[in-house]
Design a protein around this motif. Sequence first.
Motif, PDB file in Angstrom:
ATOM      1  N   GLN A   1       0.983  -2.915   3.707  1.00 57.38           N
ATOM      2  CA  GLN A   1      -0.124  -1.941   4.300  1.00 57.38           C
ATOM      3  C   GLN A   1      -0.161  -0.713   3.771  1.00 57.38           C
ATOM      4  O   GLN A   1      -1.302  -0.106   3.579  1.00 57.38           O
TER       5      GLN A   1
ATOM      6  N   SER B   1      -1.631  -0.986   0.380  1.00 60.80           N
ATOM      7  CA  SER B   1      -3.340  -1.213   0.627  1.00 60.80           C
ATOM      8  C   SER B   1      -4.041   0.317   0.988  1.00 60.80           C
ATOM      9  O   SER B   1      -5.057   0.630   0.557  1.00 60.80           O
ATOM     10  N   SER B   2      -3.300   0.780   1.684  1.00 64.72           N
ATOM     11  CA  SER B   2      -3.854   2.502   2.080  1.00 64.72           C
ATOM     12  C   SER B   2      -4.076   3.374   0.841  1.00 64.72           C
ATOM     13  O   SER B   2      -4.910   3.969   0.762  1.00 64.72           O
TER      14      SER B   2
END
Length: 174
Positions: free
Chosen positions: A58, A61-62
């Motif tokens: 995550q 992805s950020s």
Amino acid sequence: MGLSSSISVQKTLYEVLSVSEDATYDEIRAAYRSAALNTHPDKARTPLESCVLSGEQQEFSSVQKAWEILRHPTSRADYDKQLQSSRQNIEIIASEVQVGDMIIESTADADTVELSYPCRCGDYFSITSCELSGMGISVSGDGDGEVELQASDSPSASVVLGCGSCSLKIRLVL
């Protein structure tokens, strides 16, 4: 009742890359490369087949999303405008008010009660029992100007009221 913005709750794209909002393209690129190397899923010990993204995935992805938006001048300008707008929409509450501090008046319709509180601009913060009922807050009175409010879903709740003339807001604590 209050306005909320996903940008103000989450990290900004600048915070994701650990750069200032006035960072140059080169500073953003260097921060992206460093963050991408540090958060790449290959460094994680979790299998890639898992359906749920791990914290590292995550985070990576950020970082990717931040880079995609901040590397292009037009998308960065759009994001900056959105960020600035969200910061202006954050509610600033002037004070908290208890029900007992409110001025209670019966309207022409005997079933409706209006609660108001004077603003420093001379106008009033106000709300009616009908508006409160629509929010799931029951209004009960004893006929002597005493009113009790109770939120049906929570023992304690609050409502943000705006002034009729200026931009000040108060929080009516139930």
